[in-house]
Design an enzyme around this catalytic site. Sequence first.
Site, PDB file in Angstrom:
ATOM      1  N   CYS A  33     -11.601  -0.427  -6.631  1.00 34.62           N
ATOM      2  CA  CYS A  33     -11.057  -1.552  -5.877  1.00 34.62           C
ATOM      3  C   CYS A  33     -11.671  -2.826  -6.444  1.00 34.62           C
ATOM      4  O   CYS A  33     -12.882  -3.044  -6.319  1.00 34.62           O
ATOM      5  CB  CYS A  33     -11.368  -1.417  -4.392  1.00 34.62           C
ATOM      6  N   GLY A  34     -10.840  -3.655  -7.067  1.00 35.72           N
ATOM      7  CA  GLY A  34     -11.324  -4.865  -7.716  1.00 35.72           C
ATOM      8  C   GLY A  34     -11.772  -5.925  -6.736  1.00 35.72           C
ATOM      9  O   GLY A  34     -12.840  -6.529  -6.892  1.00 35.72           O
ATOM     10  N   HIS A  85     -12.840  -7.200   3.695  1.00 36.66           N
ATOM     11  CA  HIS A  85     -13.738  -6.134   3.259  1.00 36.66           C
ATOM     12  C   HIS A  85     -14.954  -6.045   4.162  1.00 36.66           C
ATOM     13  O   HIS A  85     -15.468  -7.059   4.641  1.00 36.66           O
ATOM     14  CB  HIS A  85     -14.209  -6.368   1.820  1.00 36.66           C
ATOM     15  N   CYS A 137      -4.989  -7.438  -4.803  1.00 35.26           N
ATOM     16  CA  CYS A 137      -5.620  -6.292  -5.463  1.00 35.26           C
ATOM     17  C   CYS A 137      -6.141  -6.767  -6.813  1.00 35.26           C
ATOM     18  O   CYS A 137      -5.357  -7.187  -7.665  1.00 35.26           O
ATOM     19  CB  CYS A 137      -4.637  -5.146  -5.636  1.00 35.26           C
ATOM     20  N   GLY A 138      -7.451  -6.714  -6.997  1.00 37.11           N
ATOM     21  CA  GLY A 138      -8.037  -7.190  -8.242  1.00 37.11           C
ATOM     22  C   GLY A 138      -7.628  -6.374  -9.444  1.00 37.11           C
ATOM     23  O   GLY A 138      -7.295  -6.914 -10.509  1.00 37.11           O
ATOM     24  N   ASN A 156       0.831  -1.197   0.000  1.00 38.39           N
ATOM     25  CA  ASN A 156       0.000   0.000   0.000  1.00 38.39           C
ATOM     26  C   ASN A 156       0.870   1.254   0.000  1.00 38.39           C
ATOM     27  O   ASN A 156       2.085   1.186   0.211  1.00 38.39           O
ATOM     28  CB  ASN A 156      -0.905   0.004   1.238  1.00 38.39           C
ATOM     29  N   GLY A 180     -12.684  -5.329  -3.797  1.00 38.19           N
ATOM     30  CA  GLY A 180     -13.856  -4.730  -3.174  1.00 38.19           C
ATOM     31  C   GLY A 180     -15.105  -4.961  -4.007  1.00 38.19           C
ATOM     32  O   GLY A 180     -16.178  -5.261  -3.466  1.00 38.19           O
ATOM     33  N   GLU A 193      -9.712   2.291   1.234  1.00 39.35           N
ATOM     34  CA  GLU A 193      -8.745   1.190   1.301  1.00 39.35           C
ATOM     35  C   GLU A 193      -7.802   1.375   2.475  1.00 39.35           C
ATOM     36  O   GLU A 193      -7.248   2.464   2.676  1.00 39.35           O
ATOM     37  CB  GLU A 193      -7.943   1.103  -0.005  1.00 39.35           C
ATOM     38  N   ARG A 194      -7.613   0.317   3.229  1.00 43.24           N
ATOM     39  CA  ARG A 194      -6.699   0.361   4.368  1.00 43.24           C
ATOM     40  C   ARG A 194      -5.291   0.708   3.874  1.00 43.24           C
ATOM     41  O   ARG A 194      -4.818   0.178   2.867  1.00 43.24           O
ATOM     42  CB  ARG A 194      -6.691  -0.972   5.115  1.00 43.24           C
TER      43      ARG A 194
END
Length: 280
Positions: free
Chosen positions: A224-225, A166, A73-74, A64, A227, A215-216
């Site tokens: 966010c994929g 999530h 991460c999508g 991150n 997500g 996002e953390r």
Amino acid sequence: MKINFTKMEGIGNDYVYIDATKNDLRLTTEQIQKLSDRNFGIGGDGVIFIRKSTAGEFQMDMYNADGSSSEMCGNGVRCVGKYVFDHGLTKNPKPTIETGKGVLTLDLKSGSDGKVQMVSVDMGEPILKPTLVPVVWPGENPVINQPIEINGVTYHFTAVSMGNPHCVIYVDDADKFPVHEVGSIIETHPLFPRRVNVEFVSIKAKDHLYQRTWERGTGETLACGTGACAVTVSSILNGRTGRSVQIDLRGGTLHVEWKESGSVIMTGPAREVFTGEIEI
């Protein structure tokens, strides 16, 4: 030390990508923070290293913007697929990528120029057991539509992991919702021992959703994929949608399907923005 990099984005979810297949480059937390800084570095939601893998063809090693590591991460894994194909690291249009969610299989779709434009990813099955999400909750049943109080207001959330945790919350108008205020509090809430990504979702139709994500380790991102996959699973569990949905995010649109077999399939674009070299 000079580093070659490629800036890529998937519907606005942008990362600095570094090919570490030949030198297995490792950076410190401070160096990752500097690369991610939009004023003093390259700028992005974080840094993703592409490494060799013994489990798949390649490994996605993700961090991150604050330098903390992340499992998945999508949007990022779609860009990894585009990178390894477009840059000649593989000729396989269905490469396997090792991630914190396990080894994922991608389906690369190229345009007339031979460059990858769209990518479908089999994200595997969602994780719903509370101890594995993780969320601190009694029992082993999935946490669906349960109350959480923030600043005196009670919201209802569903907890889903797609390799990263999530918290999905439905609101009347996500655009007007105080995402920064509420998202930042939920991210570090005691219910979530590894922090959590928070999705605020508005229902447009039985097959159409709108999502904003906190996002953390990064803050609000344009997309966010994982997500979107979590939102799809949550929406089905809550009886709000069918199994295939279009999800609009601030950076673009994803199509997600939760198959009867259990796998979640996510499809969306991947784009290379620019390449360069930076002294660090």
